[in-house]
Design a protein around this motif. Structure first.
Motif, mmCIF file in Angstrom:
data_model
loop_
_atom_site.group_PDB
_atom_site.id
_atom_site.type_symbol
_atom_site.label_atom_id
_atom_site.label_comp_id
_atom_site.label_asym_id
_atom_site.label_seq_id
_atom_site.Cartn_x
_atom_site.Cartn_y
_atom_site.Cartn_z
ATOM 1 N N ARG A 1 0.840 -1.207 0.000
ATOM 2 C CA ARG A 1 0.000 0.000 0.000
ATOM 3 C C ARG A 1 0.870 1.250 0.000
ATOM 4 O O ARG A 1 0.625 2.204 -0.750
ATOM 5 C CB ARG A 1 -0.929 0.007 1.218
ATOM 6 C CG ARG A 1 -1.713 1.323 1.358
ATOM 7 C CD ARG A 1 -2.686 1.291 2.522
ATOM 8 N NE ARG A 1 -2.081 0.911 3.764
ATOM 9 C CZ ARG A 1 -1.329 1.714 4.536
ATOM 10 N NH1 ARG A 1 -1.083 2.958 4.157
ATOM 11 N NH2 ARG A 1 -0.822 1.271 5.684
ATOM 12 N N SER A 2 1.907 1.258 0.831
ATOM 13 C CA SER A 2 2.785 2.423 0.906
ATOM 14 C C SER A 2 3.525 2.667 -0.402
ATOM 15 O O SER A 2 3.858 3.801 -0.730
ATOM 16 C CB SER A 2 3.793 2.245 2.044
ATOM 17 O OG SER A 2 3.129 2.175 3.293
ATOM 18 N N ALA A 3 3.768 1.576 -1.148
ATOM 19 C CA ALA A 3 4.453 1.702 -2.433
ATOM 20 C C ALA A 3 3.482 1.977 -3.573
ATOM 21 O O ALA A 3 3.892 2.033 -4.741
ATOM 22 C CB ALA A 3 5.245 0.429 -2.720
ATOM 23 N N GLY A 4 2.183 2.134 -3.257
ATOM 24 C CA GLY A 4 1.188 2.455 -4.276
ATOM 25 C C GLY A 4 0.584 1.248 -4.967
ATOM 26 O O GLY A 4 -0.207 1.399 -5.906
ATOM 27 N N GLU A 5 0.913 0.043 -4.511
ATOM 28 C CA GLU A 5 0.369 -1.175 -5.116
ATOM 29 C C GLU A 5 -0.834 -1.645 -4.283
ATOM 30 O O GLU A 5 -0.769 -2.647 -3.571
ATOM 31 C CB GLU A 5 1.445 -2.246 -5.212
ATOM 32 C CG GLU A 5 2.642 -1.818 -6.066
ATOM 33 C CD GLU A 5 3.653 -2.928 -6.276
ATOM 34 O OE1 GLU A 5 3.361 -3.857 -7.045
ATOM 35 O OE2 GLU A 5 4.720 -2.856 -5.645
ATOM 36 N N ILE A 6 -1.921 -0.916 -4.406
ATOM 37 C CA ILE A 6 -3.077 -1.089 -3.533
ATOM 38 C C ILE A 6 -3.700 -2.483 -3.676
ATOM 39 O O ILE A 6 -4.005 -3.141 -2.669
ATOM 40 C CB ILE A 6 -4.141 -0.008 -3.828
ATOM 41 C CG1 ILE A 6 -3.534 1.400 -3.691
ATOM 42 C CG2 ILE A 6 -5.329 -0.176 -2.890
ATOM 43 C CD1 ILE A 6 -2.990 1.714 -2.329
ATOM 44 N N GLU A 7 -3.900 -2.944 -4.891
ATOM 45 C CA GLU A 7 -4.549 -4.237 -5.096
ATOM 46 C C GLU A 7 -3.718 -5.380 -4.514
ATOM 47 O O GLU A 7 -4.258 -6.309 -3.915
ATOM 48 C CB GLU A 7 -4.812 -4.468 -6.592
ATOM 49 C CG GLU A 7 -5.887 -3.567 -7.174
ATOM 50 C CD GLU A 7 -7.235 -3.748 -6.482
ATOM 51 O OE1 GLU A 7 -7.568 -4.892 -6.109
ATOM 52 O OE2 GLU A 7 -7.937 -2.748 -6.279
ATOM 53 N N LYS A 8 -2.415 -5.311 -4.702
ATOM 54 C CA LYS A 8 -1.554 -6.338 -4.120
ATOM 55 C C LYS A 8 -1.657 -6.330 -2.594
ATOM 56 O O LYS A 8 -1.697 -7.383 -1.956
ATOM 57 C CB LYS A 8 -0.091 -6.113 -4.540
ATOM 58 C CG LYS A 8 0.241 -6.564 -5.949
ATOM 59 C CD LYS A 8 1.741 -6.453 -6.194
ATOM 60 C CE LYS A 8 2.138 -6.973 -7.552
ATOM 61 N NZ LYS A 8 3.610 -6.911 -7.767
ATOM 62 N N GLY A 9 -1.696 -5.141 -2.024
ATOM 63 C CA GLY A 9 -1.808 -5.029 -0.577
ATOM 64 C C GLY A 9 -3.098 -5.625 -0.061
ATOM 65 O O GLY A 9 -3.103 -6.349 0.938
#
Length: 294
Positions: free
Chosen positions: A251-259
């Motif tokens: 999430r912090s890296a902007g990869e919301i779906e993966k998170g």
């Protein structure tokens, strides 16, 4: 042996089912009470009781029951302080003292976290208390390092404490230079985590530090993702806390779906929450990540 085995059962349960772990720690204490009176004041029995009481406090902490946890932490701290006073060169006694101080500090950090049970009116008090405990942790670790300066785990522990102290000082807007303290800890954790043989403990500390440090300009979510992926691999995707760390890093890296996917996988490893049961820390945080971006 019965008391020790019951404690180990509770330790396995603590992350995913702290309510059940609490029951098992309390059974362990009952079994410790059954040890013959002549043995009750032996060092082995006293240390066992301290370990069980600390774990009972941690179970309360995981359930957000801080009013129940704090008196237990205080009682255990006093026990370990007596053990250290009896032999200041006993490294195991120093380690036990470091652990109880760190666990209690963590409970106040959790209590100050708005995502858990923190409220604006008590956040500052909890942060100030946590900072004081972390200062004591640092002092104990420095004593340990005087006996073994090359101990990698102790160096990582001190670095982790430095980042947490610097972050709290930043949140409290203290006039000193907290950023320098955090940078000092981050540099050590980065070096240790980049080692091929870095332990899961070191990787976990590095992930948490680089995701949560204040000011936010010191964070590096991409490094945190790489280290969290290694931690998840270590645990064979069976540890909810590692899946939470990876979800937070994504999430912090902007990869919301993966998170969100990692968080849902972590939630699937938790036991079903019974009606009326207290929602533990791990479930609250995983649910928060699973809803991220929704």
């Amino acid at each position: 042996g019965l008391a020790i085995m019951q404690m180990k059962v509770g330790t396995v349960e603590l992350e995913t089912d702290p309510a059940q772990a609490l029951k098992d720690f309390q059974i362990g204490l009952q079994r410790a009470d059954a040890i013959p009176a002549a043995e009750q004041n032996s060092f082995a029995t006293l240390r066992l009781r301290a370990l069980l009481l600390r774990k009972e406090a941690n179970a309360h902490k995981e359930l957000g029951q801080y009013a129940e946890a704090v008196p237990l932490y205080t009682r255990v701290l006093q026990m370990h302080q007596r053990f250290v006073a009896a032999d200041p060169q006993d490294v195991r006694a120093l380690q036990d003292l470091e652990v109880i101080l760190d666990d209690e500090a963590s409970s106040y950090e959790d209590a100050a976290n708005p995502a858990l049970w923190g409220t604006p009116d008590n956040r500052r008090v909890n942060l100030v208390t946590a900072k004081g405990l972390l200062a004591q942790v640092a002092a104990v670790i420095e004593k340990m390092l005087k006996q073994d300066p090359a101990n990698v785990n102790w160096r990582a522990l001190l670095a982790d404490v430095q980042v947490r102290m610097g972050t709290i000082q930043e949140l409290l807007h203290e006039p000193r230079n907290p950023e320098a303290l955090s940078q000092k800890g981050l540099a050590v954790l980065k070096d240790l985590a980049e080692e091929d043989q870095a332990s899961p403990m070191i990787l976990g500390q590095a992930v948490g530090a680089f995701l949560k440090v204040e000011p936010a300009s010191l964070r590096d979510p991409h490094l945190a993702v790489a280290w969290a992926e290694r931690g998840v691999a270590f645990s064979h995707r069976k540890t909810p806390d590692w899946l939470l760390s990876l979800a937070q890093a994504y999430r912090s890296a902007g990869e919301i779906e993966k998170g969100r996917a990692e968080a849902n996988e972590g939630l699937a490893l938790l036991p079903t929450l019974q009606p009326g049961a207290t929602k533990p820390r791990i479930r609250k945080l995983l649910e928060l990540e699973a809803r991220s971006g929704v």
